[in-house]
Motif scaffolding. Structure first.
Motif, mmCIF file in Angstrom:
data_model
loop_
_atom_site.group_PDB
_atom_site.id
_atom_site.type_symbol
_atom_site.label_atom_id
_atom_site.label_comp_id
_atom_site.label_asym_id
_atom_site.label_seq_id
_atom_site.Cartn_x
_atom_site.Cartn_y
_atom_site.Cartn_z
ATOM 1 N N VAL A 36 0.844 -1.197 0.000
ATOM 2 C CA VAL A 36 0.000 0.000 0.000
ATOM 3 C C VAL A 36 0.881 1.249 0.000
ATOM 4 O O VAL A 36 1.794 1.377 0.825
ATOM 5 C CB VAL A 36 -0.920 0.028 1.239
ATOM 6 N N ALA A 37 0.604 2.173 -0.915
ATOM 7 C CA ALA A 37 1.345 3.431 -0.950
ATOM 8 C C ALA A 37 1.019 4.267 0.283
ATOM 9 O O ALA A 37 -0.138 4.367 0.708
ATOM 10 C CB ALA A 37 1.007 4.204 -2.218
ATOM 11 N N SER A 38 2.044 4.896 0.839
ATOM 12 C CA SER A 38 1.847 5.679 2.052
ATOM 13 C C SER A 38 0.890 6.843 1.835
ATOM 14 O O SER A 38 0.277 7.327 2.797
ATOM 15 C CB SER A 38 3.190 6.206 2.561
ATOM 16 N N THR A 39 0.746 7.308 0.586
ATOM 17 C CA THR A 39 -0.153 8.441 0.343
ATOM 18 C C THR A 39 -1.570 8.133 0.805
ATOM 19 O O THR A 39 -2.200 8.963 1.479
ATOM 20 C CB THR A 39 -0.160 8.809 -1.149
ATOM 21 N N VAL A 40 -2.085 6.954 0.464
ATOM 22 C CA VAL A 40 -3.458 6.652 0.861
ATOM 23 C C VAL A 40 -3.553 6.317 2.342
ATOM 24 O O VAL A 40 -4.578 6.575 2.974
ATOM 25 C CB VAL A 40 -4.069 5.522 -0.006
ATOM 26 N N VAL A 41 -2.483 5.743 2.906
ATOM 27 C CA VAL A 41 -2.470 5.500 4.345
ATOM 28 C C VAL A 41 -2.534 6.832 5.088
ATOM 29 O O VAL A 41 -3.312 7.013 6.035
ATOM 30 C CB VAL A 41 -1.220 4.709 4.761
ATOM 31 N N SER A 42 -1.733 7.794 4.638
ATOM 32 C CA SER A 42 -1.723 9.112 5.278
ATOM 33 C C SER A 42 -3.077 9.799 5.162
ATOM 34 O O SER A 42 -3.566 10.416 6.119
ATOM 35 C CB SER A 42 -0.633 9.981 4.663
ATOM 36 N N LYS A 43 -3.686 9.718 3.985
ATOM 37 C CA LYS A 43 -4.994 10.351 3.813
ATOM 38 C C LYS A 43 -6.035 9.723 4.733
ATOM 39 O O LYS A 43 -6.842 10.423 5.350
ATOM 40 C CB LYS A 43 -5.422 10.262 2.350
ATOM 41 N N ALA A 44 -6.025 8.403 4.830
ATOM 42 C CA ALA A 44 -6.987 7.725 5.702
ATOM 43 C C ALA A 44 -6.768 8.085 7.168
ATOM 44 O O ALA A 44 -7.713 8.099 7.957
ATOM 45 C CB ALA A 44 -6.891 6.209 5.507
ATOM 46 N N GLU A 45 -5.527 8.384 7.528
ATOM 47 C CA GLU A 45 -5.199 8.696 8.918
ATOM 48 C C GLU A 45 -5.243 10.196 9.207
ATOM 49 O O GLU A 45 -4.844 10.630 10.296
ATOM 50 C CB GLU A 45 -3.822 8.125 9.257
#
Length: 252
Positions: A36-45
């Motif tokens: 999973v790309a960190s971009t979507v992890v960051s957005k979700a968090e």
């Protein structure tokens, strides 16, 4: 092995369940690895921020002024302030900012991204990517191994590649020390960072810019029966490049 993109992942917003998004769009097998790309992890968090949240202090203004003088381009001291607040050590302040993040990753600008941020000025890396990976893994139907990635430059080489910044459900590395090569010589230093290699492979599929495919499934890959290692980042005592940078000054 196969690398398969999870299709039709929508624009991720704060609070979105990434595991549910994946399970709804892809029939995972129990042994698949989810990258999973960190971009979507960051957005979700909720790691989207506005530069107004980072009023610049004297150190940030000093850094921005120096970079502006070097590049001939105006630099926003609020961005420099954000980098400082996301970092534990500033290894280089010219001709660019190279820092250690609060979870141990060394990268340019503390990994702060100014692209693909429709609802703010900047996107920060996840606070604790290992914990992010563990939360996603726990909610997947088969609790697959998860690797959280970012793109990063490398010393001595041109361009960027995908690297792991967090992982769960598998070791970071395969340890070949004590094994023998084809000529019977014992391997003494060979430790293969498999999470970085999976991250780089997945990046070939997920792409950059506006590709819009932030989740890749690695299928038919096997860690094997070698010993695993949990070490992803070098210790400061053994990181001789970092030690050299601490005593280095940029010659303008």
């Amino acid at each position: 092995m196969e690398l398969l993109s999870v299709p039709d992942v929508p624009e991720v917003r704060e609070g979105d369940d990434l595991a549910a998004l994946v399970d709804a769009r892809f029939d995972l097998a129990p042994e698949d690895v989810v990258v999973v790309a960190s971009t979507v992890v960051s957005k979700a968090e909720g790691r989207v921020a506005d530069l107004a949240d980072y009023p610049a202090g004297p150190r940030a203004r000093e850094i921005a002024d120096r970079l502006a003088d070097l590049t001939g381009e105006e630099k926003d001291p609020r961005f420099a302030q954000a980098v400082l607040e996301e970092s534990t050590e500033l290894l280089m302040e010219a001709p660019f900012l190279l820092t250690e993040t609060r979870f141990g990753h060394v990268g340019v600008n503390a990994g702060i991204d100014r692209s693909n941020v429709p609802t703010g000025d900047v996107l920060l890396l996840p606070k604790r990517p290992d914990e992010s990976a563990a939360r996603i893994r726990e909610r997947l139907e088969h609790q697959n191994p998860v690797v959280v990635t970012d793109t990063s430059g490398r010393p001595f080489r041109h361009g960027q590649t995908g690297v792991a910044i967090g992982y769960a459900g598998m070791p970071a590395s395969r340890d070949y020390r004590g094994e023998t090569d084809r000529d019977g010589h014992e391997l003494e230093v060979t430790v293969q960072c498999v999470v970085d290699e999976l991250a780089a492979a997945a990046n070939l599929v997920s792409g950059e810019a506006d590709a819009g495919t932030p989740v890749t499934v690695v299928r038919d890959w096997d860690f094997g029966d070698l010993e695993g290692s949990e070490n992803l980042y070098r210790s400061v005592d053994g990181d001789f490049v970092r030690q050299a940078l601490r005593g280095w000054e940029y010659d303008e």
